[in-house]
Design a protein around this motif. Sequence first.
Motif, PDB file in Angstrom:
ATOM      1  N   ASP A 147      33.926  53.186  43.771  1.00 13.99           N
ATOM      2  CA  ASP A 147      32.697  53.535  43.222  1.00 13.99           C
ATOM      3  C   ASP A 147      31.721  52.792  42.547  1.00 13.99           C
ATOM      4  O   ASP A 147      30.907  52.174  42.942  1.00 13.99           O
ATOM      5  CB  ASP A 147      33.428  55.365  42.220  1.00 13.99           C
ATOM      6  CG  ASP A 147      33.312  55.923  43.607  1.00 13.99           C
ATOM      7  OD1 ASP A 147      33.449  56.457  44.615  1.00 13.99           O
ATOM      8  OD2 ASP A 147      34.196  57.309  42.871  1.00 13.99           O
ATOM      9  N   ALA A 148      33.031  51.549  41.680  1.00 12.99           N
ATOM     10  CA  ALA A 148      32.664  50.955  40.875  1.00 12.99           C
ATOM     11  C   ALA A 148      32.013  49.234  41.989  1.00 12.99           C
ATOM     12  O   ALA A 148      31.061  48.563  41.624  1.00 12.99           O
ATOM     13  CB  ALA A 148      34.004  50.604  39.524  1.00 12.99           C
ATOM     14  N   GLY A 149      33.484  49.175  42.929  1.00 12.16           N
ATOM     15  CA  GLY A 149      33.069  47.815  43.503  1.00 12.16           C
ATOM     16  C   GLY A 149      32.621  46.862  42.780  1.00 12.16           C
ATOM     17  O   GLY A 149      32.093  46.062  43.213  1.00 12.16           O
ATOM     18  N   THR A 150      33.995  46.425  42.595  1.00  9.88           N
ATOM     19  CA  THR A 150      33.708  45.497  40.492  1.00  9.88           C
ATOM     20  C   THR A 150      34.929  44.754  40.519  1.00  9.88           C
ATOM     21  O   THR A 150      35.039  43.720  39.499  1.00  9.88           O
ATOM     22  CB  THR A 150      32.956  45.901  39.691  1.00  9.88           C
ATOM     23  OG1 THR A 150      34.388  46.883  39.179  1.00  9.88           O
ATOM     24  CG2 THR A 150      31.940  46.502  39.256  1.00  9.88           C
ATOM     25  N   SER A 151      35.582  44.968  41.607  1.00  9.47           N
ATOM     26  CA  SER A 151      37.429  44.769  41.677  1.00  9.47           C
ATOM     27  C   SER A 151      37.355  43.276  41.257  1.00  9.47           C
ATOM     28  O   SER A 151      37.978  42.936  40.965  1.00  9.47           O
ATOM     29  CB  SER A 151      38.514  45.330  42.646  1.00  9.47           C
ATOM     30  OG  SER A 151      37.897  44.858  44.101  1.00  9.47           O
ATOM     31  N   CYS A 152      36.342  42.357  42.229  1.00 12.80           N
ATOM     32  CA  CYS A 152      36.583  40.898  42.180  1.00 12.80           C
ATOM     33  C   CYS A 152      36.169  40.316  40.969  1.00 12.80           C
ATOM     34  O   CYS A 152      36.563  38.986  40.638  1.00 12.80           O
ATOM     35  CB  CYS A 152      35.458  40.320  43.334  1.00 12.80           C
ATOM     36  SG  CYS A 152      34.062  41.057  43.774  1.00 12.80           S
ATOM     37  N   ARG A 153      35.214  40.561  39.837  1.00 14.59           N
ATOM     38  CA  ARG A 153      35.082  40.856  38.979  1.00 14.59           C
ATOM     39  C   ARG A 153      36.205  41.023  37.876  1.00 14.59           C
ATOM     40  O   ARG A 153      35.954  39.600  36.834  1.00 14.59           O
ATOM     41  CB  ARG A 153      33.614  41.434  38.286  1.00 14.59           C
ATOM     42  CG  ARG A 153      32.554  40.876  39.246  1.00 14.59           C
ATOM     43  CD  ARG A 153      31.100  41.805  38.795  1.00 14.59           C
ATOM     44  NE  ARG A 153      30.178  41.853  39.500  1.00 14.59           N
ATOM     45  CZ  ARG A 153      28.745  41.510  40.325  1.00 14.59           C
ATOM     46  NH1 ARG A 153      28.887  40.459  39.036  1.00 14.59           N
ATOM     47  NH2 ARG A 153      28.362  41.486  41.187  1.00 14.59           N
ATOM     48  N   THR A 154      36.823  41.694  37.575  1.00 12.72           N
ATOM     49  CA  THR A 154      37.679  41.849  36.638  1.00 12.72           C
ATOM     50  C   THR A 154      38.642  41.578  36.843  1.00 12.72           C
ATOM     51  O   THR A 154      40.338  41.823  36.135  1.00 12.72           O
ATOM     52  CB  THR A 154      37.792  43.728  36.282  1.00 12.72           C
ATOM     53  OG1 THR A 154      38.055  44.010  37.450  1.00 12.72           O
ATOM     54  CG2 THR A 154      36.348  44.125  35.841  1.00 12.72           C
ATOM     55  N   GLY A 155      39.180  41.717  38.116  1.00  8.48           N
ATOM     56  CA  GLY A 155      40.932  40.911  39.014  1.00  8.48           C
ATOM     57  C   GLY A 155      41.073  42.416  39.303  1.00  8.48           C
ATOM     58  O   GLY A 155      42.831  42.537  39.763  1.00  8.48           O
ATOM     59  N   HIS A 156      41.078  43.953  39.571  1.00 11.59           N
ATOM     60  CA  HIS A 156      41.451  44.850  38.790  1.00 11.59           C
ATOM     61  C   HIS A 156      40.665  45.490  40.463  1.00 11.59           C
ATOM     62  O   HIS A 156      40.148  45.664  40.568  1.00 11.59           O
ATOM     63  CB  HIS A 156      41.863  46.235  37.988  1.00 11.59           C
ATOM     64  CG  HIS A 156      41.773  45.454  36.561  1.00 11.59           C
ATOM     65  ND1 HIS A 156      41.446  44.540  35.809  1.00 11.59           N
ATOM     66  CD2 HIS A 156      43.092  45.309  36.284  1.00 11.59           C
ATOM     67  CE1 HIS A 156      41.920  43.795  34.566  1.00 11.59           C
ATOM     68  NE2 HIS A 156      42.969  44.708  34.901  1.00 11.59           N
TER      69      HIS A 156
END
Length: 157
Positions: A147-156
Amino acid sequence: MKELLMATVLALSPVQAPGTTVKVYFSTGNGFPGKVVAVKRIAPHSGVARFAVEQLIKGPTAAEHRRGLRSELGKQIRGRSDCGADFSLTIKSGTATLRFCRTVWGNGVGGDARILRTIDATLKQFRSVKKVVTLDKKGRCLFDMSDAGTSCRTGHE
């Protein structure tokens, strides 16, 4: 506008003299995320990071392909660009942010992992790059279906 965009990309990419040798990492085998092998290319301009990604999209030469090297990235990029090129690239504070300006179609979990691995290896060859963030046309992490689509930014995940 195109000249301004190119000047911005060159200014933010690792700068070397024209004729600098760079590495482009292609996949070999079908593993997950797969093994990568470096090949050398001669950059014709000082935007060596941009040139390296362009070569990754272009894919291996016929001789390299016969050696079993491949790039799954180029054939997955489709549609209209929203920035006048296939991608934009910035490097700031050790992070290379590669944003595709055209749609990048997924190629299955293994293929997606191999694409991300070749991008990561190709950009991390430069001393100024410690982390790579790869985004799709909408600014979400490439191939991140959360949903967030942010794993590459946070590493999670």
